[in-house]
Design an enzyme around this catalytic site. Sequence first.
Site, mmCIF file in Angstrom:
data_model
loop_
_atom_site.group_PDB
_atom_site.id
_atom_site.type_symbol
_atom_site.label_atom_id
_atom_site.label_comp_id
_atom_site.label_asym_id
_atom_site.label_seq_id
_atom_site.Cartn_x
_atom_site.Cartn_y
_atom_site.Cartn_z
ATOM 1 N N SER A 137 32.920 34.862 34.173
ATOM 2 C CA SER A 137 33.995 35.065 35.141
ATOM 3 C C SER A 137 33.453 35.779 36.362
ATOM 4 O O SER A 137 32.534 36.602 36.261
ATOM 5 C CB SER A 137 35.118 35.907 34.530
ATOM 6 O OG SER A 137 36.061 36.284 35.504
ATOM 7 N N TYR A 150 38.458 42.427 29.429
ATOM 8 C CA TYR A 150 38.166 41.041 29.763
ATOM 9 C C TYR A 150 36.828 40.924 30.488
ATOM 10 O O TYR A 150 35.976 40.103 30.133
ATOM 11 C CB TYR A 150 39.293 40.479 30.630
ATOM 12 C CG TYR A 150 39.002 39.120 31.229
ATOM 13 C CD1 TYR A 150 38.967 37.982 30.435
ATOM 14 C CD2 TYR A 150 38.779 38.969 32.599
ATOM 15 C CE1 TYR A 150 38.715 36.742 30.987
ATOM 16 C CE2 TYR A 150 38.532 37.739 33.156
ATOM 17 C CZ TYR A 150 38.493 36.621 32.345
ATOM 18 O OH TYR A 150 38.240 35.391 32.888
#
Length: 249
Positions: A137, A150
């Site tokens: 990400s 995350y």
Amino acid sequence: MTGRLAGRTAIVTGAASGIGRETALVFAREGAAVLAVDRDADGLAETVAQGEELAVFAIDLTERGAAAAVFAACAAELGPPDTVANIAGAAGDRGIEHSTDEDLDRYVELNLGITFRMCREAVAVLGEGGSIVNTSSAVALTGMRGTAPYSAAKAAISGLARQLAADHGRRGIRVNAVAPGLIRTPATAERIDAGVFDETVTRSRPLARVGTPRDVANAFAFLASDDAAFITGVTLPVCGGWTTTRFRG
């Protein structure tokens, strides 16, 4: 489409919607035989309804033994895979001060855990020319407030790509990752439309638009193909420049 994945057999996880769905479709359009994997059987049916010829396998990848079952299903229906795109995962906005142990376990399992086990099965069967592309990400590369569990899990995926590239490059196996930025998917559309990311993301990067699943799927197809035959161990940001610049204007 150029047919650059012709002759390949690919597993694509997270294929019931969003980036995973688009990647499965792009791989098929590029000539690959594709096993589309997700726990959402109805979503997989909708992916197939887009008009490409795909094999599907519905399974919860958090179950122990699920990764082995995916590879067995692929071998039985399409033949042994030589390409794996690990896209299944879950995003979330939560700072460390608001994160419980259960939150940490969830994000690590749904992102790193699933990917790790799929990679473990992959390196056992892939041979010369095999390719694994995982999903990191943009927030794992640059940091963004309020995404601690995350971001940590996704940063580990970039580290895993480097490690597996080192371990298995001499066998002719390439391992890379794609790091999407802000992409319009069913999970993000409502907040994008509400302008939640306008200042923090969209207006602070050179390419001031929201990304599409096709933008990311094209990066997966490139890294999986022989066009990237001398690329391994990298994490490729697909973020409109958000991870590399700060734009003012």
